[in-house]
Design a protein around this motif. Structure first.
Motif, PDB file in Angstrom:
ATOM      1  N   ALA A  57       0.882  -1.167   0.000  1.00 19.92           N
ATOM      2  CA  ALA A  57       0.000   0.000   0.000  1.00 19.92           C
ATOM      3  C   ALA A  57       0.922   1.220   0.000  1.00 19.92           C
ATOM      4  O   ALA A  57       1.880   1.265   0.777  1.00 19.92           O
ATOM      5  CB  ALA A  57      -0.881   0.000   1.229  1.00 19.92           C
ATOM      6  N   VAL A  58       0.657   2.159  -0.883  1.00 20.04           N
ATOM      7  CA  VAL A  58       1.576   3.300  -1.003  1.00 20.04           C
ATOM      8  C   VAL A  58       0.823   4.631  -0.996  1.00 20.04           C
ATOM      9  O   VAL A  58      -0.359   4.691  -1.313  1.00 20.04           O
ATOM     10  CB  VAL A  58       2.411   3.236  -2.314  1.00 20.04           C
ATOM     11  N   ILE A  59       1.553   5.682  -0.607  1.00 24.98           N
ATOM     12  CA  ILE A  59       1.084   7.053  -0.818  1.00 24.98           C
ATOM     13  C   ILE A  59       2.064   7.680  -1.793  1.00 24.98           C
ATOM     14  O   ILE A  59       3.275   7.479  -1.665  1.00 24.98           O
ATOM     15  CB  ILE A  59       1.088   7.883   0.485  1.00 24.98           C
ATOM     16  N   GLN A  60       1.550   8.426  -2.751  1.00 22.45           N
ATOM     17  CA  GLN A  60       2.435   9.146  -3.668  1.00 22.45           C
ATOM     18  C   GLN A  60       2.881  10.425  -2.960  1.00 22.45           C
ATOM     19  O   GLN A  60       2.055  11.268  -2.607  1.00 22.45           O
ATOM     20  CB  GLN A  60       1.687   9.507  -4.958  1.00 22.45           C
ATOM     21  N   ILE A  61       4.187  10.534  -2.714  1.00 20.86           N
ATOM     22  CA  ILE A  61       4.688  11.718  -2.016  1.00 20.86           C
ATOM     23  C   ILE A  61       5.581  12.543  -2.951  1.00 20.86           C
ATOM     24  O   ILE A  61       6.150  11.999  -3.899  1.00 20.86           O
ATOM     25  CB  ILE A  61       5.443  11.362  -0.717  1.00 20.86           C
ATOM     26  N   PRO A  62       5.705  13.838  -2.685  1.00 20.83           N
ATOM     27  CA  PRO A  62       6.489  14.680  -3.586  1.00 20.83           C
ATOM     28  C   PRO A  62       7.991  14.456  -3.448  1.00 20.83           C
ATOM     29  O   PRO A  62       8.486  14.189  -2.348  1.00 20.83           O
ATOM     30  CB  PRO A  62       6.116  16.106  -3.155  1.00 20.83           C
ATOM     31  N   LYS A  63       8.667  14.566  -4.567  1.00 18.96           N
ATOM     32  CA  LYS A  63      10.131  14.581  -4.562  1.00 18.96           C
ATOM     33  C   LYS A  63      10.518  15.843  -5.330  1.00 18.96           C
ATOM     34  O   LYS A  63      10.042  16.067  -6.441  1.00 18.96           O
ATOM     35  CB  LYS A  63      10.657  13.330  -5.260  1.00 18.96           C
ATOM     36  N   ILE A  64      11.316  16.684  -4.688  1.00 26.18           N
ATOM     37  CA  ILE A  64      11.661  17.966  -5.281  1.00 26.18           C
ATOM     38  C   ILE A  64      12.863  17.784  -6.209  1.00 26.18           C
ATOM     39  O   ILE A  64      13.888  17.242  -5.794  1.00 26.18           O
ATOM     40  CB  ILE A  64      12.021  19.009  -4.197  1.00 26.18           C
ATOM     41  N   GLN A  65      12.706  18.226  -7.457  1.00 25.78           N
ATOM     42  CA  GLN A  65      13.822  18.206  -8.403  1.00 25.78           C
ATOM     43  C   GLN A  65      14.639  19.479  -8.173  1.00 25.78           C
ATOM     44  O   GLN A  65      14.243  20.564  -8.610  1.00 25.78           O
ATOM     45  CB  GLN A  65      13.306  18.187  -9.847  1.00 25.78           C
ATOM     46  N   THR A  66      15.768  19.329  -7.487  1.00 24.29           N
ATOM     47  CA  THR A  66      16.499  20.529  -7.051  1.00 24.29           C
ATOM     48  C   THR A  66      17.053  21.354  -8.217  1.00 24.29           C
ATOM     49  O   THR A  66      17.250  22.553  -8.081  1.00 24.29           O
ATOM     50  CB  THR A  66      17.655  20.147  -6.094  1.00 24.29           C
ATOM     51  N   GLU A  67      17.259  20.705  -9.379  1.00 27.30           N
ATOM     52  CA  GLU A  67      17.793  21.454 -10.542  1.00 27.30           C
ATOM     53  C   GLU A  67      16.784  22.482 -11.046  1.00 27.30           C
ATOM     54  O   GLU A  67      17.161  23.568 -11.485  1.00 27.30           O
ATOM     55  CB  GLU A  67      18.146  20.537 -11.724  1.00 27.30           C
ATOM     56  N   HIS A  82       1.104  20.561   6.221  1.00 23.86           N
ATOM     57  CA  HIS A  82       2.445  20.953   6.659  1.00 23.86           C
ATOM     58  C   HIS A  82       3.470  19.840   6.434  1.00 23.86           C
ATOM     59  O   HIS A  82       4.321  19.585   7.273  1.00 23.86           O
ATOM     60  CB  HIS A  82       2.434  21.418   8.120  1.00 23.86           C
ATOM     61  N   ALA A  83       3.337  19.199   5.299  1.00 22.54           N
ATOM     62  CA  ALA A  83       4.285  18.133   4.955  1.00 22.54           C
ATOM     63  C   ALA A  83       5.507  18.692   4.238  1.00 22.54           C
ATOM     64  O   ALA A  83       6.419  17.942   3.902  1.00 22.54           O
ATOM     65  CB  ALA A  83       3.595  17.090   4.083  1.00 22.54           C
ATOM     66  N   LEU A  84       5.515  20.002   3.985  1.00 23.39           N
ATOM     67  CA  LEU A  84       6.637  20.640   3.305  1.00 23.39           C
ATOM     68  C   LEU A  84       7.058  21.870   4.094  1.00 23.39           C
ATOM     69  O   LEU A  84       6.232  22.544   4.706  1.00 23.39           O
ATOM     70  CB  LEU A  84       6.213  21.087   1.895  1.00 23.39           C
ATOM     71  N   ALA A  85       8.348  22.159   4.087  1.00 25.14           N
ATOM     72  CA  ALA A  85       8.846  23.381   4.711  1.00 25.14           C
ATOM     73  C   ALA A  85       9.926  23.964   3.822  1.00 25.14           C
ATOM     74  O   ALA A  85      10.627  23.234   3.113  1.00 25.14           O
ATOM     75  CB  ALA A  85       9.409  23.092   6.098  1.00 25.14           C
ATOM     76  N   LYS A  86      10.013  25.291   3.845  1.00 25.04           N
ATOM     77  CA  LYS A  86      11.056  25.952   3.069  1.00 25.04           C
ATOM     78  C   LYS A  86      12.127  26.467   4.021  1.00 25.04           C
ATOM     79  O   LYS A  86      11.843  27.257   4.921  1.00 25.04           O
ATOM     80  CB  LYS A  86      10.456  27.122   2.270  1.00 25.04           C
ATOM     81  N   VAL A  87      13.326  25.993   3.814  1.00 25.86           N
ATOM     82  CA  VAL A  87      14.442  26.409   4.657  1.00 25.86           C
ATOM     83  C   VAL A  87      15.534  26.936   3.727  1.00 25.86           C
ATOM     84  O   VAL A  87      16.136  26.166   2.990  1.00 25.86           O
ATOM     85  CB  VAL A  87      14.961  25.217   5.488  1.00 25.86           C
ATOM     86  N   GLY A  88      15.747  28.235   3.757  1.00 30.55           N
ATOM     87  CA  GLY A  88      16.720  28.829   2.839  1.00 30.55           C
ATOM     88  C   GLY A  88      16.298  28.559   1.401  1.00 30.55           C
ATOM     89  O   GLY A  88      15.169  28.856   1.018  1.00 30.55           O
ATOM     90  N   ASN A  90      16.116  25.520   0.160  1.00 25.26           N
ATOM     91  CA  ASN A  90      15.720  24.111   0.083  1.00 25.26           C
ATOM     92  C   ASN A  90      14.279  23.905   0.513  1.00 25.26           C
ATOM     93  O   ASN A  90      13.800  24.579   1.428  1.00 25.26           O
ATOM     94  CB  ASN A  90      16.623  23.254   0.981  1.00 25.26           C
ATOM     95  N   ILE A  91      13.616  22.938  -0.129  1.00 26.17           N
ATOM     96  CA  ILE A  91      12.295  22.513   0.299  1.00 26.17           C
ATOM     97  C   ILE A  91      12.455  21.159   0.987  1.00 26.17           C
ATOM     98  O   ILE A  91      13.021  20.225   0.417  1.00 26.17           O
ATOM     99  CB  ILE A  91      11.334  22.355  -0.906  1.00 26.17           C
ATOM    100  N   LEU A  92      11.985  21.078   2.240  1.00 28.06           N
ATOM    101  CA  LEU A  92      12.043  19.810   2.974  1.00 28.06           C
ATOM    102  C   LEU A  92      10.711  19.089   2.839  1.00 28.06           C
ATOM    103  O   LEU A  92       9.658  19.720   2.886  1.00 28.06           O
ATOM    104  CB  LEU A  92      12.313  20.053   4.469  1.00 28.06           C
ATOM    105  N   VAL A  93      10.758  17.767   2.699  1.00 27.33           N
ATOM    106  CA  VAL A  93       9.535  16.955   2.632  1.00 27.33           C
ATOM    107  C   VAL A  93       9.471  16.085   3.882  1.00 27.33           C
ATOM    108  O   VAL A  93      10.461  15.465   4.259  1.00 27.33           O
ATOM    109  CB  VAL A  93       9.535  16.055   1.373  1.00 27.33           C
ATOM    110  N   PHE A  94       8.295  16.065   4.530  1.00 26.21           N
ATOM    111  CA  PHE A  94       8.085  15.214   5.697  1.00 26.21           C
ATOM    112  C   PHE A  94       7.078  14.123   5.308  1.00 26.21           C
ATOM    113  O   PHE A  94       5.862  14.337   5.393  1.00 26.21           O
ATOM    114  CB  PHE A  94       7.560  16.041   6.882  1.00 26.21           C
ATOM    115  N   PRO A  95       7.571  12.968   4.881  1.00 25.40           N
ATOM    116  CA  PRO A  95       6.695  11.934   4.311  1.00 25.40           C
ATOM    117  C   PRO A  95       5.548  11.521   5.230  1.00 25.40           C
ATOM    118  O   PRO A  95       4.442  11.257   4.763  1.00 25.40           O
ATOM    119  CB  PRO A  95       7.636  10.756   4.063  1.00 25.40           C
TER     120      PRO A  95
END
Lengths: 282, 112
Positions: A57-67, A82-88, A90-95
Motif C-alpha cells: 500500500a503506497v502514498i504518492q509523495i512529492p520529490k523535489i527536483q532541485t535542478e 504541513h508536509a513541506l517546509a522551506k528552509v533557505g 531548500n524545500i524539505l519533505v516530511f513523508p
C-alpha cells in the motif's frame, strides 16, 4: 452486496460477528471478507486464511527536483498538512505528514515536483475455509495514516453482483471508519448496552446519517449494563436484528480463536436469516 | 541575535510553554536591542503538522536560536536544516524573561 460491521466502541465483537457472518454464508453465496481494521487486523485469527498474494500500500509523495526548483515556496503554502517546509533555498519533505493529495505537484510553477511511491503498509489476498475470499490490509507500525491502506484494500474488490462482501471496520468513529463505510449497502452495528457502547453507537449513527446508509443493531453481551441502547434504538427507529447473550462459553471460545459458529452452530441459521432480512429491505 | 521562545501568554512575564509546536504564543526577542514581540503560534491551531508549521514560522523570522521544553522530530529536522540552534528550558526556567536571562548566561542545554 456490501455489508460493513462497525461498532464505535472497541471490543464489542465486530470481528466475532464479521467472521461468523462470513462462515454462515459461505455455502450459500460467494463471500469475501475484508479486514479493514488495518491498524490491528485480527480476522485471520478466526478464519485462518492462506495468503497467495501480497502487494504494497503506497502514498504518492512529492520529490523535489532541485535542478528546476526555484524555492518559491508555493508548494509549502498550498500544503494543508504541513508536509513541506522551506528552509533557505531548500524545500524539505516530511513523508509521514503527507496525505498524497498532489496539491504541491499541481501548483508548482516550475514543474519541479515528481511523485514517488512511499510504502506505508501491505495488502494481502488469500482464501479461507476453501471458499471465502480473504483480504487483509495492514498499516506498517509507526506509519500514522490508515485511510489510504483501507482505500486501496477496498479497490482489490472486483465487483460482481452475486457476491456478499463483508467489511470488518476499525473501531472508533474517525476517518478510517468513514473510509470503510463508503459505498456500503448496509451496516451492522455491534454494540453492548453500556454507557460507552451507547455513546459510540450515537457517534456512528451521526456518520451514517450523513452518508445516508441504512443500519441495524446487534446487541452483544446482552444482559449486561442497562436498557439505554434499546430505548435509543426504539426512539430513532433503528432495528435490533440480533442479540447474543453474555455467555462464558462464547468468551472462552473466542479467546481460543473460535468463531461463534464453532461454539454455537445454531447461529449460522440466525445469520442467514439476518442477511435475508437485510437483502429484502435494501 | 534573534531568539524565539514558546510561551503561554504574549508577555515577557508570561510562563514559558514546554511544548514547541502547540504553545499558544511564540515570543521573538532581539538580544541586541532588547526589543520583543509576541506572535500567535501558527502551529497551535493545526490538526496535524503543528511542529512543521511552527518551525516554518520560526525559520521565516530568521531566528538564530529557538528556546522550548522539547522539539519533535519534524521541527528538529527543519531547525537542523536551517542551522537554527535549539536550546531547552531547565527546571528553574519559569518565565520568558528568565528564559532570555538563562540563555544569555549560557545556562540552557542544547537540544541534541
Amino acid at each position: 452486496m456490501q455489508i460493513a460491521v462497525a461498532s464505535g466502541k472497541g471490543g464489542t465483537g465486530k470481528t466475532t460477528i464479521a467472521t461468523s457472518l462470513a462462515l454462515s454464508l459461505a455455502g450459500l453465496a460467494k463471500v469475501r471478507y475484508f479486514d479493514c481494521d488495518v491498524e490491528a487486523p485480527n480476522g485471520h485469527l478466526f478464519l485462518k486464511p492462506t495468503f497467495s498474494e501480497s502487494t504494497q500500500a503506497v502514498i504518492q509523495i512529492p520529490k523535489i527536483q532541485t535542478e528546476t526548483c526555484t524555492a518559491c515556496g508555493r508548494c509549502v503554502d498550498v500544503c494543508q498538512f504541513h508536509a513541506l517546509a522551506k528552509v533557505g533555498e531548500n524545500i524539505l519533505v516530511f513523508p509521514q505528514l503527507c496525505h498524497g493529495c498532489g496539491s504541491c505537484t499541481w501548483n508548482c510553477p516550475e514543474n519541479a515536483i515528481v511523485e514517488v511511491p512511499n510504502p506505508i503498509g501491505s495488502l494481502e489476498r488469500g482464501k479461507a475455509m476453501e471458499s471465502i475470499g480473504f483480504y487483509r490490509g495492514q498499516l506498517t507500525i509507526s506509519e500514522p495514516m490508515p485511510t489510504p491502506v483501507i482505500r486501496q484494500l477496498k479497490k482489490l474488490r472486483q465487483s460482481s453482483p452475486d457476491t456478499i462482501d463483508i467489511y470488518d471496520a476499525p473501531p472508533g468513529a474517525s476517518c478510517s471508519v468513514v473510509e470503510t463505510l463508503r459505498g456500503m449497502d448496509f451496516v451492522l452495528l455491534v454494540t453492548e448496552s453500556t454507557p460507552f457502547g451507547l455513546h459510540d453507537l450515537k457517534q456512528i449513527m451521526g456518520i451514517l446519517k450523513d452518508m445516508d446508509i441504512s443500519a441495524g443493531v446487534i446487541i452483544n453481551r446482552d444482559g449486561i449494563g442497562d436498557n439505554a441502547v434499546e430505548t435509543y434504538c426504539t426512539a430513532v427507529k433503528l432495528p435490533i436484528l440480533l442479540r447474543i447473550p453474555f455467555d462464558r462459553q462464547i468468551a472462552e471460545g473466542v479467546s481460543a480463536g473460535k468463531t461463534l459458529i464453532d461454539i454455537y452452530p445454531e447461529y449460522s441459521a440466525l445469520f442467514q436469516q439476518l442477511v435475508n432480512q437485510i437483502q429484502e429491505n435494501c | 541575535m534573534i531568539l524565539l521562545i514558546s510561551a503561554q501568554n504574549p508577555a515577557l512575564e508570561s510562563n514559558i510553554d514546554n511544548r514547541f509546536g502547540r504553545s499558544p504564543w511564540l515570543i521573538l526577542f532581539n538580544t541586541e536591542t532588547n526589543q520583543w514581540e509576541a506572535f500567535q503560534n501558527p502551529g497551535a491551531s493545526q490538526s496535524g503538522g503543528a511542529g512543521v508549521a511552527a518551525a516554518q514560522f520560526v525559520v521565516d523570522q530568521k531566528a538564530d536560536v529557538v528556546l522550548s521544553g522539547d522539539f519533535g522530530p519534524h521541527a528538529a529536522t527543519a531547525f537542523q536544516a536551517a542551522k537554527i540552534e535549539m536550546r531547552l528550558f531547565t527546571e528553574t526556567t519559569a518565565t520568558v524573561q528568565e528564559a532570555v536571562d538563562h540563555f544569555k548566561n549560557n545556562q540552557l542545554p542544547k537540544f541534541q
